[in-house]
Design an enzyme around this catalytic site. Structure first.
Site, PDB file in Angstrom:
ATOM      1  N   HIS A  78     -20.065  83.088 -74.463  1.00 55.48           N
ATOM      2  CA  HIS A  78     -21.223  82.672 -74.866  1.00 55.48           C
ATOM      3  C   HIS A  78     -21.679  84.219 -75.782  1.00 55.48           C
ATOM      4  CE1 HIS A  78     -22.783  79.437 -72.658  1.00 55.48           C
ATOM      5  NE2 HIS A  78     -21.343  79.351 -73.029  1.00 55.48           N
ATOM      6  N   GLU A  80     -23.930  85.672 -75.438  1.00 55.59           N
ATOM      7  CA  GLU A  80     -24.976  86.813 -74.924  1.00 55.59           C
ATOM      8  C   GLU A  80     -24.287  87.571 -74.174  1.00 55.59           C
ATOM      9  OE1 GLU A  80     -27.728  83.500 -75.440  1.00 55.59           O
ATOM     10  OE2 GLU A  80     -25.019  83.657 -75.128  1.00 55.59           O
ATOM     11  N   CYS A 106     -27.751  79.957 -71.543  1.00 51.56           N
ATOM     12  CA  CYS A 106     -27.353  78.999 -70.550  1.00 51.56           C
ATOM     13  C   CYS A 106     -28.008  79.884 -69.477  1.00 51.56           C
ATOM     14  CB  CYS A 106     -25.500  78.728 -71.272  1.00 51.56           C
ATOM     15  SG  CYS A 106     -24.582  79.725 -70.650  1.00 51.56           S
ATOM     16  N   CYS A 109     -25.144  82.784 -68.259  1.00 51.72           N
ATOM     17  CA  CYS A 109     -25.721  83.697 -69.228  1.00 51.72           C
ATOM     18  C   CYS A 109     -26.733  84.028 -68.649  1.00 51.72           C
ATOM     19  CB  CYS A 109     -25.887  83.277 -71.300  1.00 51.72           C
ATOM     20  SG  CYS A 109     -24.423  83.019 -72.093  1.00 51.72           S
TER      21      CYS A 109
END
Length: 147
Positions: A78, A80, A106, A109
Site C-alpha cells: 500500500h 502508506e 487499512c 497500514c
C-alpha cells in the site's frame, strides 16, 4: 492570487503521487510530512524489481476478493507502507509526522502507522475497515477526512 493552505498543498501532491500507482483497482498516494516538509512519498505497487499488476494482471480480481478484505492477498504494498519503508530505507525519522493519503488506511497500514509514531492522518476517501479506525483511535492517531 489564491494561495493553497498547507493541507490543500500536501493533498494535491498526494493525488499526484497516486498517479504513479501500478494497481489496477485503486490508485493510492501517500505523503509523510513533518514541520511542513515532505519526508517521503509512496504509492501502491509491487515491491521493487517485481512485476507490477499492470504488467501481469490483478491477483485480487482473479480470486474475486472484495475491497477491504484479505489485504495480504495482493502483490502490491500500500502507499502508506511504501512511504514508511522509504523512510526506514533512508534513515528518516517520521515520528510525530503527518501522513496525507488519498485513501483512509487499512488495518495493516494502521498498525504500521501507530508503530512508526505518526501522529495524524489526513485522508480523502473512506475505506471499509472499521477495525483500522478503532486501532488508530486507541493508538491516539488523529484522523481527519479531507473535504
Amino acid at each position: 492570487m489564491n494561495r493553497p493552505s498547507w493541507d490543500e498543498y500536501f493533498m494535491e501532491i498526494t493525488r499526484l503521487v497516486s498517479k504513479r500507482s501500478t494497481c489496477l483497482r485503486r490508485k493510492v498516494g501517500a505523503v509523510i510530512v513533518k514541520e511542513k516538509r515532505i519526508l517521503t512519498t509512496g504509492y501502491n505497487g509491487a515491491p521493487r524489481g517485481l512485476a507490477h499488476c499492470i504488467e501481469i494482471g490483478c491477483l485480487r480480481e482473479r480470486e474475486g476478493i472484495p475491497s477491504g478484505e484479505k489485504q495480504e492477498l495482493c502483490r502490491g504494498l500500500h502507499a502508506e507502507q511504501n512511504a514508511i519503508v522509504q523512510a526506514a530505507l533512508y534513515g528518516i525519522s517520521i515520528e510525530g509526522g503527518i501522513l496525507y493519503c488519498t485513501t483512509q488506511p487499512c488495518i495493516i497500514c494502521a498498525k504500521m502507522i501507530i508503530n512508526a509514531g505518526i501522529s495524524k492522518i489526513i485522508y480523502q476517501e473512506e475505506y471499509p475497515d472499521p477495525l483500522a479506525r478503532r486501532l488508530l483511535q486507541e493508538g491516539k492517531v488523529e484522523e481527519i477526512k479531507y473535504e
